[in-house]
Enzyme design. Structure first.
Site, short mmCIF file in Angstrom:
data_model
loop_
_atom_site.label_atom_id
_atom_site.label_comp_id
_atom_site.label_asym_id
_atom_site.label_seq_id
_atom_site.Cartn_x
_atom_site.Cartn_y
_atom_site.Cartn_z
N CYS A 195 -57.74 65.09 15.58
CA CYS A 195 -58.62 66.27 15.56
C CYS A 195 -59.01 66.69 16.97
CB CYS A 195 -59.87 65.97 14.74
SG CYS A 195 -59.55 65.69 12.99
N CYS A 372 -54.30 70.44 32.36
CA CYS A 372 -54.40 70.46 30.90
C CYS A 372 -55.83 70.06 30.54
CB CYS A 372 -53.38 69.54 30.25
SG CYS A 372 -53.66 67.79 30.56
#
Length: 414
Positions: A195, A372
């Protein structure tokens, strides 16, 4: 006569609290007493663990253990309903205990704040009647399963990602398979979604976790038919359920087979993180990849300096800042002047060899600084750029999480 009544082992408070369960012909006082005398270990106090903990406490389970390693973060709150805004920064197991006691002060809650680890797994599991796996990573799932097999404890397992979920009960009933019987080999490194990396609609783990609580109650009391030997799958976008029949126990299983290699004597030393290619929690040693040497990485503070130097030159940058996160993440927060090139698009652009297709993003006269979210994908991207002939590519160490923590605290953590 005052006090001249009988409650089948339940006192006045319990009869009044659980009355709506007690009047069910399929439930009754005997099953309520079973819940009162039972104990459940919940591994994970996140999206799945939240409804599990709340509904088991509400139902009257006598003793509940909560295992977690992390602390409550703001990004948890859309799905982890055990926790509240004023509990951000609190250890999740402690926060869970507070919420459960607020709901039912008669339930004993035990907190295990060091997370689920192989060395302590068997002792933890043996202290409870039923185990609920509400974790979010393969290493923990396999470790929990193996401990349950060795300790002969039923395992209620759930998973939720994106808009989908699944549920099953393992190591329970005659011929009921364990998790390894169904999934003997861990997924390839990087192929299992979490998640925290791939997102989840907040209500999805609530649905699956509530079903896990239901299955746990059925396992304890024996009412109904639990999902042993079956896999329940839920599609949230069409609100559809389907059930698949699972194969039974496997003689070749490394955990429950007659020649099992994961045993009481070996589980503590078994390297689940290495075998599963990922950490058992976000703060694990394996949470940060180490693909590149220090000479191919730059700190967030150095990136900030180079951005400021460019401002001093009238905005002329001597580098390209490449953001390789998925486009939706770039859209809601990115650094000024950065170029979006998600990993899958980078791979397609680089697949022609020698930088073919990368011309729109790479200027051979400039360094390419790759960023990132946490500094993992960016390392992989730098390596891929090198393979495609881009020699001056560098990873921004720690990613945008580090940027928020060390340079700009206004940048959102998620």
């Amino acid at each position: 006569m005052e006090g001249a009544w009988r409650g089948g082992g339940l006192d006045k408070e319990e009869v009044e609290r659980y009355a709506r369960q007690l009047v069910l012909p399929s439930f009754g006082v005997a099953n309520q007493r079973k819940l009162k005398e039972s104990s459940v270990l919940v591994v994970g106090a996140g999206g799945l663990g939240s409804p599990v903990c709340l509904y088991l406490a509400a139902a009257g389970v006598g003793r509940i253990g909560v295992v977690d390693h992390d602390h409550v973060e703001k990004s948890n709150l859309h799905r982890q309903v055990l926790h509240a805004e004023d509990q951000v920064g609190t250890h999740k197991a402690v926060s869970a205990s507070i919420s459960m006691h607020r709901l039912n002060s008669t339930t004993t809650v035990e907190t295990h704040v060091d997370g689920f680890r192989p060395k302590a797994a068997l002792k933890l599991v043996e202290g409870y009647d039923v185990v609920v796996d509400a974790s979010d990573n393969p290493a923990t799932r396999y470790c929990v399963n193996d401990a349950c097999v060795i300790a002969n404890r039923p395992l209620v397992s759930g998973a939720a990602i994106g808009t989908d979920g699944q549920l099953s009960v393992y190591n329970h009933g005659e011929g009921g398979p364990c998790y390894r019987c169904v999934w003997p080999d861990p997924p390839a490194s990087g192929s299992c979604q979490r998640c925290s990396d791939h997102g989840v609609l907040g209500v999805l783990p609530g649905i699956i976790g509530t079903l896990q609580a239901l299955e746990t109650i059925k396992v304890i009391t024996g009412i109904g038919e639990c999902t042993s030997g079956k896999l329940l799958m839920f599609d949230g976008l069409c609100t559809g359920f389907r059930t698949l029949k699972l194969r039974g126990r496997q003689a070749s299983c490394a955990a429950c087979g007659p020649e099992a290699t994961i045993t009481r004597d070996t589980i503590a030393a078994y390297d689940y993180e290495a075998k599963c290619g990922g950490p058992m929690h976000d703060r694990g040693e394996g949470a940060c990849l180490k693909v590149l040497g220090k000479d191919r990485r730059v700190s967030c503070s150095r990136l900030s300096e180079r951005m400021e130097e460019a401002v001093g030159r009238g905005g002329d940058r001597d580098f390209v800042l490449m953001d390789v996160r998925p486009r939706p993440e770039f859209d809601f927060a990115h650094l000024p002047g950065s170029v979006s090139l998600p990993m899958e698009d980078l791979e397609e652009a680089a697949s022609g060899g020698e930088g073919a297709g990368l011309g729109a993003y790479v200027d051979n006269g400039k360094d390419v600084l790759v960023v990132c979210r946490r500094g993992n994908d960016s390392q992989v991207a730098v390596r891929r750029l090198e393979e495609a002939g881009v020699a001056n590519a560098f990873d921004v160490e720690g990613g945008l999480q580090s940027w928020s923590q060390t340079v700009d605290p206004t940048f959102p953590l998620y």
